[in-house]
Design an enzyme around this catalytic site. Sequence first.
Site, PDB file in Angstrom:
ATOM      1  N   SER A 126      -9.097   2.291  -3.043  1.00 25.03           N
ATOM      2  CA  SER A 126      -8.482   1.603  -4.173  1.00 25.03           C
ATOM      3  C   SER A 126      -7.102   1.131  -3.751  1.00 25.03           C
ATOM      4  O   SER A 126      -6.220   1.952  -3.448  1.00 25.03           O
ATOM      5  CB  SER A 126      -8.360   2.555  -5.360  1.00 25.03           C
ATOM      6  OG  SER A 126      -7.412   2.016  -6.265  1.00 25.03           O
ATOM      7  N   HIS A 174     -11.712  -1.710  -3.482  1.00 24.98           N
ATOM      8  CA  HIS A 174     -11.727  -1.453  -4.928  1.00 24.98           C
ATOM      9  C   HIS A 174     -10.430  -1.995  -5.528  1.00 24.98           C
ATOM     10  O   HIS A 174      -9.331  -1.647  -5.111  1.00 24.98           O
ATOM     11  CB  HIS A 174     -11.871   0.049  -5.183  1.00 24.98           C
ATOM     12  CG  HIS A 174     -12.027   0.407  -6.621  1.00 24.98           C
ATOM     13  ND1 HIS A 174     -13.223   0.277  -7.287  1.00 24.98           N
ATOM     14  CD2 HIS A 174     -11.136   0.881  -7.536  1.00 24.98           C
ATOM     15  CE1 HIS A 174     -13.061   0.671  -8.550  1.00 24.98           C
ATOM     16  NE2 HIS A 174     -11.794   1.039  -8.717  1.00 24.98           N
ATOM     17  N   ASP A 205      -8.280  -2.557  -8.839  1.00 26.45           N
ATOM     18  CA  ASP A 205      -8.077  -2.044 -10.197  1.00 26.45           C
ATOM     19  C   ASP A 205      -7.237  -2.983 -11.041  1.00 26.45           C
ATOM     20  O   ASP A 205      -6.075  -3.240 -10.725  1.00 26.45           O
ATOM     21  CB  ASP A 205      -7.371  -0.683 -10.131  1.00 26.45           C
ATOM     22  CG  ASP A 205      -8.317   0.414  -9.679  1.00 26.45           C
ATOM     23  OD1 ASP A 205      -9.382   0.572 -10.302  1.00 26.45           O
ATOM     24  OD2 ASP A 205      -7.988   1.112  -8.697  1.00 26.45           O
ATOM     25  N   MET A 229      -5.512  -3.555 -14.604  1.00 30.18           N
ATOM     26  CA  MET A 229      -5.066  -2.862 -15.828  1.00 30.18           C
ATOM     27  C   MET A 229      -4.166  -3.788 -16.631  1.00 30.18           C
ATOM     28  O   MET A 229      -3.342  -4.500 -16.064  1.00 30.18           O
ATOM     29  CB  MET A 229      -4.294  -1.600 -15.456  1.00 30.18           C
ATOM     30  CG  MET A 229      -5.083  -0.653 -14.553  1.00 30.18           C
ATOM     31  SD  MET A 229      -4.131   0.821 -14.193  1.00 30.18           S
ATOM     32  CE  MET A 229      -5.241   1.633 -13.015  1.00 30.18           C
ATOM     33  N   HIS A 252     -12.623  -3.616 -10.735  1.00 24.51           N
ATOM     34  CA  HIS A 252     -12.757  -2.656 -11.837  1.00 24.51           C
ATOM     35  C   HIS A 252     -11.829  -3.115 -12.955  1.00 24.51           C
ATOM     36  O   HIS A 252     -10.619  -2.956 -12.877  1.00 24.51           O
ATOM     37  CB  HIS A 252     -12.375  -1.260 -11.302  1.00 24.51           C
ATOM     38  CG  HIS A 252     -12.335  -0.198 -12.355  1.00 24.51           C
ATOM     39  ND1 HIS A 252     -11.818   1.061 -12.124  1.00 24.51           N
ATOM     40  CD2 HIS A 252     -12.765  -0.195 -13.649  1.00 24.51           C
ATOM     41  CE1 HIS A 252     -11.910   1.776 -13.235  1.00 24.51           C
ATOM     42  NE2 HIS A 252     -12.472   1.043 -14.173  1.00 24.51           N
ATOM     43  N   MET A 279     -10.075  -2.877 -16.272  1.00 26.02           N
ATOM     44  CA  MET A 279      -9.633  -1.984 -17.355  1.00 26.02           C
ATOM     45  C   MET A 279      -8.815  -2.860 -18.287  1.00 26.02           C
ATOM     46  O   MET A 279      -7.589  -2.755 -18.357  1.00 26.02           O
ATOM     47  CB  MET A 279      -8.814  -0.826 -16.767  1.00 26.02           C
ATOM     48  CG  MET A 279      -9.672   0.157 -15.987  1.00 26.02           C
ATOM     49  SD  MET A 279      -8.736   1.206 -14.864  1.00 26.02           S
ATOM     50  CE  MET A 279      -8.705   0.139 -13.415  1.00 26.02           C
ATOM     51  N   MET A 322     -16.171   7.483 -14.210  1.00 27.49           N
ATOM     52  CA  MET A 322     -14.757   7.824 -14.047  1.00 27.49           C
ATOM     53  C   MET A 322     -14.621   9.347 -14.030  1.00 27.49           C
ATOM     54  O   MET A 322     -15.100  10.034 -14.942  1.00 27.49           O
ATOM     55  CB  MET A 322     -13.921   7.272 -15.212  1.00 27.49           C
ATOM     56  CG  MET A 322     -13.799   5.764 -15.277  1.00 27.49           C
ATOM     57  SD  MET A 322     -13.157   4.985 -13.788  1.00 27.49           S
ATOM     58  CE  MET A 322     -11.516   5.712 -13.665  1.00 27.49           C
ATOM     59  N   ASP A 369     -15.019   7.366  -9.423  1.00 24.22           N
ATOM     60  CA  ASP A 369     -13.639   6.882  -9.300  1.00 24.22           C
ATOM     61  C   ASP A 369     -12.672   7.865  -9.937  1.00 24.22           C
ATOM     62  O   ASP A 369     -12.723   8.109 -11.145  1.00 24.22           O
ATOM     63  CB  ASP A 369     -13.550   5.507  -9.991  1.00 24.22           C
ATOM     64  CG  ASP A 369     -12.202   4.822  -9.839  1.00 24.22           C
ATOM     65  OD1 ASP A 369     -11.316   5.376  -9.169  1.00 24.22           O
ATOM     66  OD2 ASP A 369     -12.060   3.715 -10.407  1.00 24.22           O
ATOM     67  N   GLY A 385      -8.192   6.291  -3.749  1.00 23.99           N
ATOM     68  CA  GLY A 385      -6.903   5.605  -3.650  1.00 23.99           C
ATOM     69  C   GLY A 385      -5.914   6.456  -2.897  1.00 23.99           C
ATOM     70  O   GLY A 385      -5.686   6.270  -1.691  1.00 23.99           O
TER      71      GLY A 385
HETATM   72  C1  DX5 Z   1      -7.737   4.789 -12.072  1.00 23.22           C
HETATM   73  C2  DX5 Z   1      -8.321   3.788 -11.117  1.00 23.22           C
HETATM   74  C3  DX5 Z   1      -8.679   4.357  -9.813  1.00 23.22           C
HETATM   75  C4  DX5 Z   1      -7.533   4.925  -9.024  1.00 23.22           C
HETATM   76  C5  DX5 Z   1      -8.076   6.074  -8.233  1.00 23.22           C
HETATM   77  O1  DX5 Z   1      -7.724   4.255 -13.342  1.00 23.22           O
HETATM   78  O2  DX5 Z   1      -9.495   3.208 -11.662  1.00 23.22           O
HETATM   79  O3  DX5 Z   1      -9.427   3.441  -9.026  1.00 23.22           O
HETATM   80  O4  DX5 Z   1      -6.921   4.028  -8.158  1.00 23.22           O
HETATM   81  O5  DX5 Z   1      -7.023   6.713  -7.595  1.00 23.22           O
HETATM   82  P1  DX5 Z   1      -7.182   8.132  -6.918  1.00 23.22           P
HETATM   83  O6  DX5 Z   1      -8.241   8.035  -5.866  1.00 23.22           O
HETATM   84  O7  DX5 Z   1      -5.820   8.383  -6.350  1.00 23.22           O
HETATM   85  O8  DX5 Z   1      -7.551   9.117  -7.997  1.00 23.22           O
HETATM   86 ZN    ZN Z   2     -10.835   2.016 -10.326  1.00 22.04          ZN
END
Ligand code: DX5
Ligand code: ZN
Length: 221
Positions: free
Chosen positions: A9, A34, A36, A38, A67, A69, A138, A176, A198
């Site tokens: 990520s 990946h 993300d 947001m 992904h 969000m 998740m 994830d 990540g």
């Molecule tokens: C959280 C994200 C993840 C995040 C994971 O909302 O969707 O993809 O980057 O990070 P780690 O692997 O550090 O938990």
């Molecule tokens: Zn994610």
Amino acid sequence: MPTYRIAPSILSANFARLGEEVTSVIAAGADLIHFDVMDNHYVPNLTIGPLVCEAIRPLTEAPIDVHLMVKPVDRIVPDFAKAGANIISFHPEASEHVDRTIGLIHDCGCKAGLVFNPATPLHYLDWTLGKLDLVLIMSVNPGFGGQKFIPTALEKLREVRRRIDASGREVWLEVDGGVKVDNIAEIARAGADTFVAGSAIYGTRDYQATIAAMRAELEKV
Ligand code: DX5
Ligand code: ZN
């Protein structure tokens, strides 16, 4: 052995040198990027959008796994498709019409995934699994990297694995949040085949060593 995929990520990458961070994880053996997204509305954080996706697109042939969000979902889907996304996943609570959104993602030429938060029931799969390319479980509440893995995700993964196998379709089962070298094998045993990581990757100095250590753990499953 199933095909396992490692999806770093870029949320935990150094954004000041994002291009390099993308190419180096792929060179280190990652399978997907990946991405993300947001929106400070559906989740309490604000990250990157289609412009950044477009900017990293030429740097790698690896699939970009977006992904979302965000709420609403549909408006932004074509923009990510144009920006070069390969997979687009969204949260069912964020879409008024889940089936329509899946169709929209496919019409844009991308693979479609449905994402389940820790407290989101799996009933959204009842009438969608036949159309999905990916299910994302998740294992943290979405919004931030570096959180702790929530163990109930294992039971959920087992249940989704059962449903996917019963469907006879090829659907990726992604996980994830809080995935590390020391829990990846247990998560794979619960049925996941695609692992977002990540902080576990970008928080280390040697991406290649970390990804190799993850793969070594997966060999034991
Ligand atoms: C959280 C994200 C993840 C995040 C994971 O909302 O969707 O993809 O980057 O990070 P780690 O692997 O550090 O938990
Ligand atoms: Zn994610």
